[in-house]
Design an enzyme around this catalytic site. Sequence first.
Site, mmCIF file in Angstrom:
data_model
loop_
_atom_site.group_PDB
_atom_site.id
_atom_site.type_symbol
_atom_site.label_atom_id
_atom_site.label_comp_id
_atom_site.label_asym_id
_atom_site.label_seq_id
_atom_site.Cartn_x
_atom_site.Cartn_y
_atom_site.Cartn_z
ATOM 1 N N ASP A 111 0.835 -1.205 0.000
ATOM 2 C CA ASP A 111 0.000 0.000 0.000
ATOM 3 C C ASP A 111 0.870 1.255 0.000
ATOM 4 O OD1 ASP A 111 -2.934 1.110 0.723
ATOM 5 O OD2 ASP A 111 -1.410 2.284 1.779
ATOM 6 N N LYS A 143 -2.762 5.931 -4.414
ATOM 7 C CA LYS A 143 -3.888 6.841 -4.122
ATOM 8 C C LYS A 143 -3.666 8.171 -4.813
ATOM 9 C CE LYS A 143 -3.635 4.750 0.469
ATOM 10 N NZ LYS A 143 -2.217 4.615 0.838
ATOM 11 N N TYR A 161 3.308 9.828 -0.449
ATOM 12 C CA TYR A 161 4.377 9.216 0.368
ATOM 13 C C TYR A 161 5.758 9.403 -0.283
ATOM 14 C CZ TYR A 161 0.392 6.597 2.394
ATOM 15 O OH TYR A 161 -0.801 6.229 2.955
ATOM 16 N N HIS A 171 -7.615 9.542 -1.965
ATOM 17 C CA HIS A 171 -6.945 9.554 -0.653
ATOM 18 C C HIS A 171 -7.813 10.196 0.447
ATOM 19 C CE1 HIS A 171 -2.575 9.228 0.941
ATOM 20 N NE2 HIS A 171 -3.441 9.006 1.904
#
Length: 282
Positions: A55, A85, A60, A118
């Site tokens: 994930d 996402k 990120y 998200h």
Amino acid sequence: MTAIRKKITDLQGTFELHNGIKMPYLGLGVYLSEDGQEVINAVKWAIEAGYRHIDTASIYENEKGVGKGIKQSGINREALFVVSKVWNADQGFESTLKAFNDSLKRLDLEYLDLYLIHWPVNGKYKETWRALEQLYGEKKVRAIGVSNFLKHHLEDLLQTVKIVPMVNQMEFHPYLVQQELVDYCNTHQIQYEAWSPLMQGHIFELDSIKQMGQKYGKSPAQVVLRWNLQKGVVTIPKSVKKERIIANAELFDFELSKADMAYLNGLDKSKRFGPDPDTFDF
Ligand code: NDP
């Protein structure tokens, strides 16, 4: 409360989404795993240990490393379930299509298994969803879903969708159960998924969970993650440490009793460690 019984077998076991796609119920989270060697190692160790679900998210900033970890693991792409996402600033129809392609490029993959919105950005998430439906129609992604959608967000979205989201990824741990939302998702065949299942590490401060673990010969993390699976909730604990990645998946040689499940459900305090989907401002 809707009682759901889903079969839990092993680390590569899956829950079936409403479009028939099988989603491994245990995955590796990589939020705050540094791009480069740290995330590459985490992904490789996880795959080596038997994980089949990773994930990540564009925000990120480690999709490149995740992609490298996947390549270096040598695993067949089809054996993996890769999730990313669309970030808030990219929401909207055209910008989501672009964000998706950018994620694919960074990951160096030809398709994703699951793409999520998200956060429910007001005034934008319906257009964003239309883009996800298009990507799904073009078979660039095997399943589409949302994250951080409360019941009222889902009710609003469901008024206009062609495809009901297959997944809702939410903060979920013993202090934040949101059972009403879990039930709502179960009723609509939206697979519930836990983020921060270990309360970002705070789970280890809870003596009662420690004691429960001792009874089963298991760590607090293993107790809590097993509770997720027995509740029918997909879970994605994050670690960058090899021994923890391995231990977090040793969940298939014990079963929590009904009483212990009820005890863990009862710890709920509606306490968040992350932002509130009604008041986030990013
Ligand atoms: P988690 O609840 O998974 O906790 C991670 C923390 O626990 C890290 O500090 C990790 O440290 C530590 N840890 C992990 N395993 C153990 C262990 N066995 N013993 C002791 N400490 C341990 O937090 P996250 O917030 O990372 O959530 C998991 C994943 O969910 C994220 O990585 C991300 O993929 C997703 N997520 C999604 C969000 C969303 O909005 N959709 C928001 C937040 C997360 P160490 O790495 O040093 O082992």
